[in-house]
Design a protein around this motif. Structure first.
Motif, short mmCIF file in Angstrom:
data_model
loop_
_atom_site.label_atom_id
_atom_site.label_comp_id
_atom_site.label_asym_id
_atom_site.label_seq_id
_atom_site.Cartn_x
_atom_site.Cartn_y
_atom_site.Cartn_z
N ILE A 25 45.58 63.87 56.04
CA ILE A 25 45.30 64.99 56.90
C ILE A 25 46.52 65.65 57.11
O ILE A 25 46.73 66.99 57.08
CB ILE A 25 44.39 64.77 58.05
N GLU A 26 47.53 65.05 57.64
CA GLU A 26 48.78 65.35 58.09
C GLU A 26 49.90 65.64 57.03
O GLU A 26 51.13 66.00 57.16
CB GLU A 26 49.49 64.45 59.14
N LYS A 27 49.47 65.35 55.59
CA LYS A 27 50.21 65.40 54.40
C LYS A 27 51.52 64.75 54.60
O LYS A 27 52.55 65.15 54.28
CB LYS A 27 50.45 67.00 54.18
N ILE A 28 51.22 63.51 54.95
CA ILE A 28 52.52 62.41 55.08
C ILE A 28 52.78 62.13 53.86
O ILE A 28 51.95 61.82 52.98
CB ILE A 28 51.94 61.36 55.93
N THR A 29 54.21 62.07 53.47
CA THR A 29 54.35 61.70 52.08
C THR A 29 54.70 60.23 51.80
O THR A 29 54.36 59.46 50.92
CB THR A 29 55.71 62.44 51.63
N HIS A 30 55.37 59.43 53.08
CA HIS A 30 55.76 58.39 52.90
C HIS A 30 55.28 57.53 54.35
O HIS A 30 55.78 57.94 55.31
CB HIS A 30 57.49 58.20 52.88
N SER A 31 54.32 56.73 53.89
CA SER A 31 53.66 56.36 55.20
C SER A 31 54.37 54.83 55.48
O SER A 31 53.82 53.82 54.79
CB SER A 31 52.14 56.15 55.01
N ILE A 32 55.17 54.61 56.32
CA ILE A 32 55.90 53.15 56.38
C ILE A 32 55.29 52.39 57.50
O ILE A 32 55.02 52.90 58.57
CB ILE A 32 57.28 53.71 56.77
N CYS A 33 54.69 51.30 57.13
CA CYS A 33 54.47 50.32 58.09
C CYS A 33 54.90 49.07 58.10
O CYS A 33 55.57 48.74 56.99
CB CYS A 33 52.97 50.35 58.17
N THR A 34 54.40 47.91 58.52
CA THR A 34 55.10 46.59 58.40
C THR A 34 54.42 45.70 57.56
O THR A 34 53.24 46.14 57.10
CB THR A 34 55.13 45.91 60.08
N LEU A 35 54.98 44.73 57.33
CA LEU A 35 54.45 43.83 56.09
C LEU A 35 53.02 43.40 56.15
O LEU A 35 52.37 43.17 55.09
CB LEU A 35 55.52 42.60 55.74
N GLU A 36 52.55 43.19 57.47
CA GLU A 36 51.23 42.70 57.48
C GLU A 36 50.17 43.51 56.85
O GLU A 36 49.18 43.21 56.71
CB GLU A 36 50.77 42.22 58.82
N PHE A 37 50.59 44.87 56.51
CA PHE A 37 49.77 45.95 56.01
C PHE A 37 49.50 45.82 54.64
O PHE A 37 49.05 46.60 54.03
CB PHE A 37 49.97 47.12 56.50
N GLU A 38 50.57 45.08 54.04
CA GLU A 38 50.85 44.92 52.37
C GLU A 38 49.43 44.85 51.76
O GLU A 38 48.97 45.53 50.81
CB GLU A 38 51.76 44.18 52.01
N ASP A 39 48.58 43.73 52.32
CA ASP A 39 47.32 43.39 51.62
C ASP A 39 46.22 44.47 51.88
O ASP A 39 45.20 44.55 51.54
CB ASP A 39 46.70 42.25 52.40
N HIS A 40 46.63 45.31 52.76
CA HIS A 40 45.64 46.66 53.04
C HIS A 40 46.04 47.69 52.26
O HIS A 40 45.16 48.44 52.33
CB HIS A 40 45.67 47.07 54.40
#
Ligand code: ATP
Ligand code: MG
Length: 574
Positions: free
Chosen positions: A230-245
């Protein structure tokens, strides 16, 4: 160039070299988003931000600043039970304090209607269904890493029945936990997150922003990617535990046919001797182990701010630790090093005595007061000088006197001469003791030829100590902090133990009865000082008029402690 909106622009933080930045550079080169860079920092408002969040903030805002992009602050507020407006406010304050201005403040809860419509869209497409299994059954059916999942008996409900049930879930017809909406993906998928994950749960709970408008709440996985979209985010940067998500993140975006941001995972910050988990920090607050989220021992941004850490030091630290693809543990010493470096540049030097011992200079004229010129900051001449009163009766640190000096001790002892910083050379002539035999006063004589600490005859004095004139001293308090936990990894417990057992019972030592030089009478909360030879201190908000209270931010490196330790070790060995 300095950007007044973003004081962090142009500092070390603004140009970190790391793999995330490389991805952005490559995307810009390939024109993937037309050169647009739009990131976000997405906290859940279920606690105060900690130093781990600072790493994420610096990364997200840093990229936006570097590439002339944007960075949103978005509250991932999909869990009404744990979230509070107080946390929202503290998070906004902390992000600004760190030196960043969000391009917009958004709330996932503002997207609840849109998310609901997208859920309906997936039901209509046969990609989602209402499931009557209990939470426990859902877990059981999911299987494990080695065991494939089983399909829910409700998986093949008709679209009409699903639409009807979902509508009634929303209308509040069913109790908490009785049904969920699940996506229909693949119960045999190797990735457990793809085994028909729950999209919505029933929760009759008031939300801090939407009140009682909803009694079904979307799960994190059904919210996060779409909010980015919705916010047209280009790069959604998160921590490693979300890799599987990530496959699930991409699945929802693809099935809904909406704008596709790129999720990129980096390593969480872990620090020795502390815990970076809001849940555990909340437990410390709730159990009264600390005085609150902003207790100066807490690794929260509000705690380390109160402790005297500067945003510059934290940004420098975040830039130095960098980002990577593997989780590790950073030495707390590295954070302390960054703040020491920054405070060395900006702190006012003053003299303060934490454990006072009287020094009487017998040959100094009674009633005479000399104003000694002292340098406010040897690193920066623009800080100027101040005058410190010198008189016959002074306070020195108890540690700076020994009646029987150990080997290698060069400070004050009977017969020895030391330099009083900005004052004179003084030789110890004797002591006065109380009935218990404790030294309560040290006596000495000064050499009038040595004003300012000069030795006209070139004689050597090995030690310079600090002092405060007794008649002019301001009373105050200095709170000395040690690590909150006494072990490097507080998560590690012995059998039957609990992480909370790892707390350091001596993490706070409050030294009332400090004697401070008179310039500190008007010290204002937030003020940053170096107590000469003792460490960096900042003024706490607990200060009262005429009674400043200080927090020790970080010590100076104490070489004596090291020598003493080495000597003791040597003794033990021989
Ligand atoms: P906690 O376990 O402390 O609650 P969290 O990851 O649940 O942490 P969020 O509010 O969801 O906290 O985090 C907001 C953002 O900050 C997320 O993108 C998250 O990945 C990031 N973040 C949280 N903790 C760290 C950390 N220790 N190091 C780096 N980034 C972090
Ligand atoms: Mg979380």
């Amino acid at each position: 160039m300095a950007d007044p909106e973003n004081p962090a622009a142009g500092t070390e933080t603004a140009r970190p070299s790391n793999f995330v930045r490389d991805i952005v550079l490559a995307d810009n080169a390939s024109g993937k988003h037309g050169g647009r860079v739009h990131t976000r920092f997405p906290p859940e408002p279920n606690g105060y931000l900690h130093i781990g969040h600072a790493k994420s903030i610096c990364l997200n805002f840093g990229l936006a600043i570097e590439f002339n992009g944007k960075c949103n602050l978005r509250f991932d507020d999909t869990n009404p039970c744990k979230e509070e407006a107080e946390y929202v406010e503290s998070i906004i304050e902390d992000v600004h304090w760190l030196g960043f201005t969000p391009d917009g403040i958004y709330y996932a809860s503002d997207y609840f209607q849109q998310l609901y419509e997208w859920a309906v869209q997936l039901i209509k497409a046969g990609k989602a269904y209402v499931c009557d299994l209990t939470g426990e059954q859902v877990r059981e059916y999911r299987g494990t890493l080695t065991e494939t999942g089983r399909e829910s008996p409700y998986r093949n409900r008709s679209v009409e029945e699903n639409l009807d049930l979902f509508e009634r879930m929303k209308a509040g017809e069913f109790p908490d936990g009785s049904r969920t909406l699940r996506s229909k993906i693949d119960m045999g998928a190797a990735n457990l997150n793809m085994r028909d994950p729950v999209m919505y749960r029933i929760l009759h709970a008031s939300h801090h922003r939407t009140g009682d408008a909803w009694c079904i709440y979307p799960m994190y996985d059904f919210t996060h990617g779409q909010s980015d979209s919705i916010e047209k985010i280009t790069h959604s940067i998160c921590t490693l535990e979300f890799e599987d998500h990530r496959p699930l993140y991409d699945w929802y975006i693809r099935e809904l046919g909406i704008f596709a941001p790129q999720q990129i995972e980096f390593d969480r910050l872990n620090l020795t001797y502390t815990l970076l988990s809001k849940r555990r920090l909340l437990a410390l607050v709730q159990q009264g182990v600390v005085s609150g989220w902003d207790d100066p021992r807490m690794p929260t941004l509000s705690g380390i701010r109160r402790r005297g850490y500067t945003p510059e030091a934290i940004r420098t630290f975040c830039s130095r630790i960098g980002v990577s693809k593997t989780n590790g543990v950073i030495e707390l010493g590295l954070l302390e090093h960054a703040v020491r470096e920054d405070l060395n540049r900006r702190a006012h030097r003053v003299m303060a005595i934490l454990k006072p011992l009287k020094l009487v200079i017998d040959n100094y004229p009674e009633g005479q007061v000399e104003m000694m010129e002292a340098v406010n900051n040897p690193e920066d001449a623009s800080y100027g000088t101040r005058e410190v009163p010198f008189s016959k009766v002074l306070y020195i640190e108890q540690d700076d006197f020994r009646e029987e000096p150990p080997k290698g001790y060069f400070r004050l002892y009977p017969g020895n001469e030391v330099r009083l910083r900005y004052g004179y050379l003084v030789r110890c002539t004797g002591v006065v003791k109380n009935e218990a035999g404790e030294v309560i006063e040290v006596h000495g004589t000064y050499d009038p030829e040595t004003r300012g600490g000069n030795t006209p005859d070139g004689r050597k004095v090995k030690s310079t100590i600090h002092w405060v004139s007794a008649a002019h001293a301001v009373d105050g308090e200095a709170r000395l902090y040690d690590n909150l936990f006494r072990v490097e990894n507080p998560n590690e417990t012995t059998e039957g133990g609990d992480w909370i057992d790892n707390l350091n019972p001596e993490s706070l030592v409050a030294a009332a009865g400090a004697k401070l030089e008179p310039s500190l009478a008007g010290a204002q909360p937030g003020g940053l000082y170096q107590f000469e030879r003792l460490g960096y201190f900042c003024v706490d908000r607990d200060s009262r008029p005429g009674y400043p209270v200080f927090n020790r931010t970080v010590g100076l490196r104490d070489t004596w402690a090291k020598i003493e330790k080495a000597q003791q070790a040597g003794k033990r060995r021989s």
